[in-house]
Design a protein around this motif. Structure first.
Motif, PDB file in Angstrom:
ATOM      1  N   UNK A 194       9.251  25.770  47.211  1.00  9.01           N
ATOM      2  CA  UNK A 194       9.769  25.165  48.419  1.00  9.01           C
ATOM      3  C   UNK A 194       9.946  23.628  48.547  1.00  9.01           C
ATOM      4  N   UNK A 195      10.944  22.988  48.921  1.00  8.34           N
ATOM      5  CA  UNK A 195      11.108  21.639  49.086  1.00  8.34           C
ATOM      6  C   UNK A 195      12.269  21.343  49.699  1.00  8.34           C
ATOM      7  N   UNK A 196      12.572  19.769  50.129  1.00  5.41           N
ATOM      8  CA  UNK A 196      13.712  19.460  50.789  1.00  5.41           C
ATOM      9  C   UNK A 196      14.882  20.041  50.560  1.00  5.41           C
ATOM     10  N   UNK A 197      15.357  20.009  49.214  1.00  7.02           N
ATOM     11  CA  UNK A 197      16.536  20.673  48.895  1.00  7.02           C
ATOM     12  C   UNK A 197      16.636  22.309  49.631  1.00  7.02           C
ATOM     13  N   UNK A 198      15.790  22.920  49.022  1.00  9.51           N
ATOM     14  CA  UNK A 198      15.705  24.046  49.463  1.00  9.51           C
ATOM     15  C   UNK A 198      15.691  24.647  51.062  1.00  9.51           C
ATOM     16  N   UNK A 199      14.748  23.690  51.669  1.00  9.22           N
ATOM     17  CA  UNK A 199      14.835  24.063  52.975  1.00  9.22           C
ATOM     18  C   UNK A 199      16.279  23.502  53.535  1.00  9.22           C
ATOM     19  N   UNK A 200      16.600  22.534  53.200  1.00  8.38           N
ATOM     20  CA  UNK A 200      18.024  22.105  53.895  1.00  8.38           C
ATOM     21  C   UNK A 200      19.183  23.054  53.727  1.00  8.38           C
ATOM     22  N   UNK A 201      19.228  23.467  52.295  1.00  8.55           N
ATOM     23  CA  UNK A 201      20.154  24.462  51.903  1.00  8.55           C
ATOM     24  C   UNK A 201      19.983  25.653  52.727  1.00  8.55           C
ATOM     25  N   UNK A 202      18.873  26.279  52.753  1.00  9.91           N
ATOM     26  CA  UNK A 202      18.638  27.479  53.544  1.00  9.91           C
ATOM     27  C   UNK A 202      19.139  27.452  55.143  1.00  9.91           C
ATOM     28  N   UNK A 226      28.906  23.681  50.439  1.00 15.84           N
ATOM     29  CA  UNK A 226      29.380  22.422  50.484  1.00 15.84           C
ATOM     30  C   UNK A 226      28.312  21.636  50.113  1.00 15.84           C
ATOM     31  N   UNK A 227      27.277  21.822  50.895  1.00 16.42           N
ATOM     32  CA  UNK A 227      25.862  21.023  50.779  1.00 16.42           C
ATOM     33  C   UNK A 227      25.251  21.098  49.503  1.00 16.42           C
ATOM     34  N   UNK A 228      25.683  22.223  48.767  1.00 20.78           N
ATOM     35  CA  UNK A 228      24.943  22.449  47.415  1.00 20.78           C
ATOM     36  C   UNK A 228      25.744  21.471  46.465  1.00 20.78           C
ATOM     37  N   UNK A 229      27.101  21.094  46.707  1.00 21.31           N
ATOM     38  CA  UNK A 229      27.769  20.284  45.699  1.00 21.31           C
ATOM     39  C   UNK A 229      27.050  18.849  45.967  1.00 21.31           C
ATOM     40  N   UNK A 230      26.690  18.508  47.016  1.00 26.21           N
ATOM     41  CA  UNK A 230      26.232  17.276  47.348  1.00 26.21           C
ATOM     42  C   UNK A 230      24.850  17.061  46.704  1.00 26.21           C
ATOM     43  N   UNK A 231      23.991  18.320  46.722  1.00 31.69           N
ATOM     44  CA  UNK A 231      22.811  18.207  46.042  1.00 31.69           C
ATOM     45  C   UNK A 231      22.858  18.042  44.450  1.00 31.69           C
ATOM     46  N   UNK A 277      32.628  16.319  54.466  1.00 31.15           N
ATOM     47  CA  UNK A 277      32.093  15.125  54.266  1.00 31.15           C
ATOM     48  C   UNK A 277      30.606  14.925  54.659  1.00 31.15           C
ATOM     49  N   UNK A 278      30.112  15.192  56.076  1.00 32.75           N
ATOM     50  CA  UNK A 278      28.761  14.992  56.155  1.00 32.75           C
ATOM     51  C   UNK A 278      27.941  15.875  55.638  1.00 32.75           C
ATOM     52  N   UNK A 279      28.391  17.047  55.366  1.00 33.10           N
ATOM     53  CA  UNK A 279      27.565  17.981  54.650  1.00 33.10           C
ATOM     54  C   UNK A 279      27.313  17.738  53.136  1.00 33.10           C
ATOM     55  N   UNK A 293      23.596  15.374  49.314  1.00 31.35           N
ATOM     56  CA  UNK A 293      23.327  14.231  48.113  1.00 31.35           C
ATOM     57  C   UNK A 293      22.139  13.521  48.489  1.00 31.35           C
ATOM     58  N   UNK A 294      22.315  12.900  49.918  1.00 37.03           N
ATOM     59  CA  UNK A 294      20.966  12.105  49.778  1.00 37.03           C
ATOM     60  C   UNK A 294      19.509  13.091  50.017  1.00 37.03           C
ATOM     61  N   UNK A 295      19.661  14.028  50.518  1.00 42.70           N
ATOM     62  CA  UNK A 295      18.512  15.029  50.441  1.00 42.70           C
ATOM     63  C   UNK A 295      17.869  15.183  48.907  1.00 42.70           C
ATOM     64  N   UNK A 296      18.994  15.258  48.161  1.00 46.52           N
ATOM     65  CA  UNK A 296      18.384  15.485  46.763  1.00 46.52           C
ATOM     66  C   UNK A 296      18.092  14.056  45.936  1.00 46.52           C
ATOM     67  N   UNK A 297      19.028  13.043  46.217  1.00 41.98           N
ATOM     68  CA  UNK A 297      18.505  11.580  45.638  1.00 41.98           C
ATOM     69  C   UNK A 297      17.066  11.371  46.152  1.00 41.98           C
ATOM     70  N   UNK A 298      16.734  11.532  47.375  1.00 39.48           N
ATOM     71  CA  UNK A 298      15.591  11.031  47.946  1.00 39.48           C
ATOM     72  C   UNK A 298      14.400  12.113  48.163  1.00 39.48           C
ATOM     73  N   UNK A 299      14.689  13.270  47.312  1.00 44.42           N
ATOM     74  CA  UNK A 299      13.739  14.217  47.118  1.00 44.42           C
ATOM     75  C   UNK A 299      12.679  14.021  46.263  1.00 44.42           C
ATOM     76  N   UNK A 300      11.487  13.834  46.683  1.00 44.06           N
ATOM     77  CA  UNK A 300      10.486  13.162  45.668  1.00 44.06           C
ATOM     78  C   UNK A 300      10.064  14.286  44.582  1.00 44.06           C
ATOM     79  N   UNK A 301      10.305  15.472  44.971  1.00 41.40           N
ATOM     80  CA  UNK A 301       9.965  16.599  44.106  1.00 41.40           C
ATOM     81  C   UNK A 301      10.967  16.831  42.796  1.00 41.40           C
ATOM     82  N   UNK A 302      11.948  16.231  43.115  1.00 36.40           N
ATOM     83  CA  UNK A 302      13.060  16.164  41.759  1.00 36.40           C
ATOM     84  C   UNK A 302      12.673  14.847  41.068  1.00 36.40           C
TER      85      UNK A 302
END
Length: 212
Positions: A21-29, A42-47, A111-113, A118-127
């Motif tokens: 579990x991390x920011x990406x997974x929690x956001x996508x779920x 759509x959110x996954x494309x940004x991730x 677009x916002x999704x 994208x921002x959740x992924x880029x700023x994800x410390x786990x990644x």
């Protein structure tokens, strides 16, 4: 090129990372449950776009580290092992929560999704930590260009993460309901993941330092 055995071990590490579990997974779920499968995909494309930022940054940075400061490998090895142990603790600690406990999210435009993903992924410390501390453990200068090896590992991570996250986005609601009805399996999953992560950390600590 990277030996097939090492690449398989790295793919397994990627699988563990995406299942932790991390920011990406929690956001996508949360997005998939609150706004539907299309919004989740759509959110996954940004991730995934965010993963490419991490990949190219790590490839360029690790090339410089291996060529200029070979001894930095030792520090990265310890950082990677400690990070894996931290992830293992997150899975095993009392009171650890399931990412399938979705947050309430208001509907957003396409677009916002993508931007939020994208921002959740880029700023994800786990990644970021995964790319900076785990990547070097699977790169050997004797096997060729460090940059090319980094790209191979990066595309492997992106492929594994995209595949798993796509399934999560498609079946988030059903998975959440299933875990709610079968909490014992959720506990078992946490313990298996925790011990495997700890085992991988020990493997990294016992590995000999690579030299240029």
């Amino acid at each position: 090129m990277i030996p097939a055995h090492d690449l398989l071990i790295f793919a397994a590490a990627c699988l563990l990372m995406v299942l932790t579990p991390g920011p990406n997974m929690i956001y996508l779920i949360s997005r998939s449950i609150c706004q539907g499968r299309k919004a989740g995909i759509t959110s996954l494309v940004g991730v995934v776009a965010g993963f490419f930022v991490h990949m190219f940054a790590a490839a360029a940075g690790l090339t410089a580290v291996f060529l200029a400061v070979p001894m930095a490998y030792e520090a990265l090895k310890w950082a990677g092992a400690l990070y894996l142990l931290w992830m293992a603790w997150q899975a095993l600690k009392p009171g650890a929560r399931s990412p399938f406990e979705a947050r309430d999210l208001a509907p957003d435009s396409t677009p916002k999704l993508m931007l939020m993903g994208f921002m959740t992924s880029v700023l994800n410390p786990k990644v970021a930590m995964f790319y900076l501390s785990i990547f070097p453990q699977f790169i050997t200068p004797e096997h060729g260009s460090v940059f090319i090896q980094s790209l191979v590992l990066g595309f492997t991570q992106i492929t594994v993460s995209f595949s798993v996250n796509l399934l999560i986005a498609l079946f988030a609601s059903g998975i959440a309901v299933w875990f709610a009805r079968n909490p014992t399996w959720l506990i078992a999953q946490r313990f298996v993941m925790g011990f495997v992560l700890a085992g991988l950390a020990i493997r990294l600590l016992l590995e000999q330092r690579k030299t240029v």
